[in-house]
Scaffold this motif. Sequence first.
Motif, PDB file in Angstrom:
ATOM      1  N   TRP A 210       0.872  -1.190   0.000  1.00 31.86           N
ATOM      2  CA  TRP A 210       0.000   0.000   0.000  1.00 31.86           C
ATOM      3  C   TRP A 210       0.900   1.229   0.000  1.00 31.86           C
ATOM      4  CZ3 TRP A 210      -2.532   1.986   5.144  1.00 31.86           C
ATOM      5  CH2 TRP A 210      -3.065   3.283   4.932  1.00 31.86           C
ATOM      6  N   THR A 211       0.845   1.981  -1.058  1.00 30.91           N
ATOM      7  CA  THR A 211       1.577   3.243  -1.123  1.00 30.91           C
ATOM      8  C   THR A 211       0.715   4.336  -0.500  1.00 30.91           C
ATOM      9  OG1 THR A 211       2.749   2.673  -3.158  1.00 30.91           O
ATOM     10  CG2 THR A 211       2.470   5.014  -2.704  1.00 30.91           C
ATOM     11  N   ASN A 212       1.289   5.042   0.443  1.00 25.25           N
ATOM     12  CA  ASN A 212       0.586   6.196   1.021  1.00 25.25           C
ATOM     13  C   ASN A 212       1.559   7.372   0.944  1.00 25.25           C
ATOM     14  OD1 ASN A 212      -1.262   7.804   2.384  1.00 25.25           O
ATOM     15  ND2 ASN A 212      -0.587   7.123   4.419  1.00 25.25           N
ATOM     16  N   ALA A 213       1.496   8.085  -0.176  1.00 24.23           N
ATOM     17  CA  ALA A 213       2.501   9.117  -0.460  1.00 24.23           C
ATOM     18  C   ALA A 213       1.907  10.506  -0.294  1.00 24.23           C
ATOM     19  CB  ALA A 213       3.021   8.943  -1.884  1.00 24.23           C
ATOM     20  N   VAL A 214       2.591  11.341   0.422  1.00 19.25           N
ATOM     21  CA  VAL A 214       2.142  12.716   0.615  1.00 19.25           C
ATOM     22  C   VAL A 214       3.263  13.658   0.190  1.00 19.25           C
ATOM     23  CG1 VAL A 214       1.410  14.451   2.310  1.00 19.25           C
ATOM     24  CG2 VAL A 214       0.620  12.085   2.528  1.00 19.25           C
ATOM     25  N   ALA A 215       2.902  14.676  -0.572  1.00 17.95           N
ATOM     26  CA  ALA A 215       3.902  15.671  -0.958  1.00 17.95           C
ATOM     27  C   ALA A 215       3.345  17.070  -0.752  1.00 17.95           C
ATOM     28  CB  ALA A 215       4.304  15.479  -2.419  1.00 17.95           C
ATOM     29  N   VAL A 216       4.183  17.909  -0.209  1.00 22.99           N
ATOM     30  CA  VAL A 216       3.822  19.309  -0.014  1.00 22.99           C
ATOM     31  C   VAL A 216       4.581  20.120  -1.060  1.00 22.99           C
ATOM     32  CG1 VAL A 216       4.076  21.272   1.543  1.00 22.99           C
ATOM     33  CG2 VAL A 216       3.346  19.052   2.438  1.00 22.99           C
ATOM     34  N   LEU A 217       3.862  20.926  -1.818  1.00 26.33           N
ATOM     35  CA  LEU A 217       4.504  21.723  -2.863  1.00 26.33           C
ATOM     36  C   LEU A 217       4.289  23.199  -2.546  1.00 26.33           C
ATOM     37  CD1 LEU A 217       2.896  19.821  -5.910  1.00 26.33           C
ATOM     38  CD2 LEU A 217       4.919  19.137  -4.618  1.00 26.33           C
ATOM     39  N   ILE A 238      -2.224  -1.022  -3.605  1.00 28.56           N
ATOM     40  CA  ILE A 238      -3.167   0.052  -3.297  1.00 28.56           C
ATOM     41  C   ILE A 238      -2.348   1.339  -3.312  1.00 28.56           C
ATOM     42  CG2 ILE A 238      -4.632   1.057  -1.502  1.00 28.56           C
ATOM     43  CD1 ILE A 238      -5.248  -1.839  -0.639  1.00 28.56           C
ATOM     44  N   HIS A 239      -2.893   2.338  -3.934  1.00 28.97           N
ATOM     45  CA  HIS A 239      -2.144   3.584  -4.090  1.00 28.97           C
ATOM     46  C   HIS A 239      -2.980   4.752  -3.599  1.00 28.97           C
ATOM     47  CE1 HIS A 239       0.485   6.527  -6.253  1.00 28.97           C
ATOM     48  NE2 HIS A 239      -0.647   7.179  -6.408  1.00 28.97           N
ATOM     49  N   LEU A 240      -2.514   5.401  -2.561  1.00 31.18           N
ATOM     50  CA  LEU A 240      -3.147   6.644  -2.127  1.00 31.18           C
ATOM     51  C   LEU A 240      -2.075   7.711  -2.162  1.00 31.18           C
ATOM     52  CD1 LEU A 240      -5.237   5.545   1.020  1.00 31.18           C
ATOM     53  CD2 LEU A 240      -5.954   5.614  -1.360  1.00 31.18           C
ATOM     54  N   ALA A 241      -2.341   8.767  -2.876  1.00 31.28           N
ATOM     55  CA  ALA A 241      -1.352   9.835  -2.943  1.00 31.28           C
ATOM     56  C   ALA A 241      -2.056  11.162  -2.792  1.00 31.28           C
ATOM     57  CB  ALA A 241      -0.603   9.794  -4.269  1.00 31.28           C
ATOM     58  N   ALA A 242      -1.412  12.046  -2.067  1.00 27.49           N
ATOM     59  CA  ALA A 242      -1.986  13.374  -1.890  1.00 27.49           C
ATOM     60  C   ALA A 242      -0.912  14.411  -2.130  1.00 27.49           C
ATOM     61  CB  ALA A 242      -2.548  13.521  -0.478  1.00 27.49           C
ATOM     62  N   ILE A 243      -1.282  15.454  -2.851  1.00 30.41           N
ATOM     63  CA  ILE A 243      -0.380  16.591  -2.946  1.00 30.41           C
ATOM     64  C   ILE A 243      -1.102  17.800  -2.365  1.00 30.41           C
ATOM     65  CG2 ILE A 243       0.852  15.735  -4.991  1.00 30.41           C
ATOM     66  CD1 ILE A 243      -0.814  18.486  -6.118  1.00 30.41           C
ATOM     67  N   ARG A 244      -0.338  18.628  -1.700  1.00 35.92           N
ATOM     68  CA  ARG A 244      -0.878  19.861  -1.131  1.00 35.92           C
ATOM     69  C   ARG A 244      -0.025  20.983  -1.696  1.00 35.92           C
ATOM     70  NH1 ARG A 244      -4.327  16.918   0.110  1.00 35.92           N
ATOM     71  NH2 ARG A 244      -4.810  16.009   2.113  1.00 35.92           N
ATOM     72  N   ALA A 245      -0.558  21.711  -2.646  1.00 36.57           N
ATOM     73  CA  ALA A 245       0.243  22.748  -3.299  1.00 36.57           C
ATOM     74  C   ALA A 245      -0.263  24.132  -2.922  1.00 36.57           C
ATOM     75  CB  ALA A 245       0.192  22.564  -4.814  1.00 36.57           C
ATOM     76  N   THR A 246       0.663  25.045  -2.662  1.00 38.72           N
ATOM     77  CA  THR A 246       0.284  26.450  -2.461  1.00 38.72           C
ATOM     78  C   THR A 246       1.065  27.276  -3.467  1.00 38.72           C
ATOM     79  OG1 THR A 246       1.590  26.109  -0.464  1.00 38.72           O
ATOM     80  CG2 THR A 246      -0.563  27.015  -0.159  1.00 38.72           C
ATOM     81  N   LEU A 247       0.339  28.141  -4.165  1.00 44.77           N
ATOM     82  CA  LEU A 247       0.951  28.915  -5.243  1.00 44.77           C
ATOM     83  C   LEU A 247       1.013  30.390  -4.856  1.00 44.77           C
ATOM     84  CD1 LEU A 247       0.289  26.260  -6.660  1.00 44.77           C
ATOM     85  CD2 LEU A 247      -0.581  27.546  -8.595  1.00 44.77           C
ATOM     86  N   GLY A 248       2.217  30.916  -4.915  1.00 48.15           N
ATOM     87  CA  GLY A 248       2.407  32.334  -4.629  1.00 48.15           C
ATOM     88  C   GLY A 248       2.035  33.189  -5.830  1.00 48.15           C
TER      89      GLY A 248
END
Lengths: 435, 249
Positions: A210-217, A238-248
């Motif tokens: 089970w991949t549980n990948a989180v990335a903050v951008l 099983i693949h769960l991935a989340a990205i949380r991006a904030t753009l200036g």
Amino acid sequence: MTILAKPGTAPYLAAFRARAAEAEPQWLSEQRDAALARFAALGFPTRREEAWRFTNLRPLESVTFPPAREGAALAPEQAAPWRLAGPAHRLVLVAGRFAPELSEIGPLPEGAWLAPTARTLAERPDLARQAFDETDTSGGQAFTALNAALFADGFVLALEEGVALDRPVEIIHYGQAEAPASLHTRSAVLLGARSRATLVESFAGEGPYWTNAVAVLRLGPQSELRHLRLQDEGADAIHLAAIRATLGRAAQYRSFTLTVGARLSRYDAFVRLDGDKAQCNLDGAYLLRGEREATTATFVDHVAPGGVTRELFKGVVGDRAHGVFLGRIAVRPDAQKSDALQLNRNLLLSPRAAVDTKPELEILADDVKCSHGATVGDLDEAALFYLRARGIPEEEARGMLIEGFVVDALERIEDRAMREHFARHLGRWLAREHR
Amino acid sequence: MLEIKNLHARIAEGREILKGIDLVVGAGEVHAIMGPNGSGKSTLAGVLAGRPGYVVSEGSILYEGRDLTPLTPDERARAGIFLAFQYPVEIPGVNNMYFLRAALNAVRRERGEADLDAGQFLKAVRAKLKLLEIEDDLLKRGVNVGFSGGEKKRNEIFQMAMLEPKLALLDETDSGLDIDALRVVAGGINKLRSPERAIVLITHYQRLLDYVEPDRIHVLSDGRFVMSGDKSLAAELEKHGYAMLGTAA
């Protein structure tokens, strides 16, 4: 510490307690404890929650996936099909941990940092700390929290002001497990003002992991990130991935995601347009056969004025597979002159295939240009006959039509070499060569 | 080349449209099938090309001596049958050149010929494009996407020129063409006349036959041939209209 634990969370709480005490900074230990408590209180999402209504988490809940204790060995040729053809700063994670023998980060320009998360924690805690941003309240927090509690490694890419990487950064996440195991990776991309990078992430592997990948951008003012993702996980994964991006201000985030793998997968992309005139391109395709289920959940939050969003997702769903698209765009009261276009189109290849699509606009500003659309249809029989009437065998003709359906999403990838890389993986799917 | 005997066909789970067709077309011949709207002309073309949705309920179709009915549309095409569509289908996302090369190589493989590489293919394309006065850039688009009515029809004949079929069925290729386009299309068809090739022109009007002279004309009415004759029949029809069928039939 007493925590009220939701059903199903116990094995993960036990696994957390059983972790070897690692020499970690105090703040990190505290983060992990807090995150675990959050996970225990939230529990696995249920289908009563709107954001998880269409996702069947049974494969995840019926089996316990203890966190992988160590990385695994991998022969270089096993990762070969996912490698980019051209030069890249390559970082490979096997079973959630940095694999130095397969990686080739290469020389980086002054002001650039690319390293595994574990090493970043040791050498650049100032950067690593930014990978922990739990302030957003979008869906999937339970898994993000579990990730924060259990992560072992990941990658951190940081560019100082004005630094541009000419070569792409290539991250290969290779999952490997003989018995059920969870791989939690925590990553961050931190772009200073006017910096520029291309990031290509590929997820592949074999076994019941089970991949549980989180990335903050975090994209600083006028920075640019091209983010290309390939989810080609093993058939039992099983693949769960989340990205949380904030753009200036005037930052540009251009992403493309191709989903072809895993038995159950979900990609949560949360992009917040924080600065004026930020631009977000969120494109991709999901191609599903067999009994796969894949959810693409995007939430673009226009907070500042003048933001532009362009979103196109194409779905091709055959056999008894199930595709889900949840596309939410919010325009806050201050985000005047926002311009957002969202489109989700789906092609069903079999009567037992299913698609749920739910585009959602929440507009709280009055001077905006927003539209969305969603379609679900079958392969065009008239077009199929036309191709066959010219001698093209049925299977090949179907492939041409599927490719033709997906191609406009693929064409959103500006860089030719990258487009060809993803076209090749589309071709592998059409030829049923992927696992 | 083509031998049709007592052919009956109906729309799947629908009414009978062809009610006993007999037709023999030999190599090198050009036959015209005329008739009013709803007489079954396009159904006949569809049944011969294997368009889904039709059922042959009686009779036989022999092509080069073998039964055509069990063959799939693509098998028929690879065996040398070509249908120029009355309404060519627009296929966005599928590039014209890519499509044509896939088709040509599928047909060539069947004939035991090697695939054409990109260079050879381009050369073959260039030669035929001129013939039909088609602009290069049309080929860079999706199949028939954004083509005018006339361009679509020219593209059909262009494909025919590329694929070099043995039996060409042209379904109302003249409809919707202005006089200049009609001349170009007719010129293309005439260039493809050969002793080895049979051509069946399906048309509502006589005017195409002014440019492509048929050996035989058959008049279809309510699923049956009610008249056959040489090219003079066309002129007669032109004069009296299909109303004369009432008395003839």
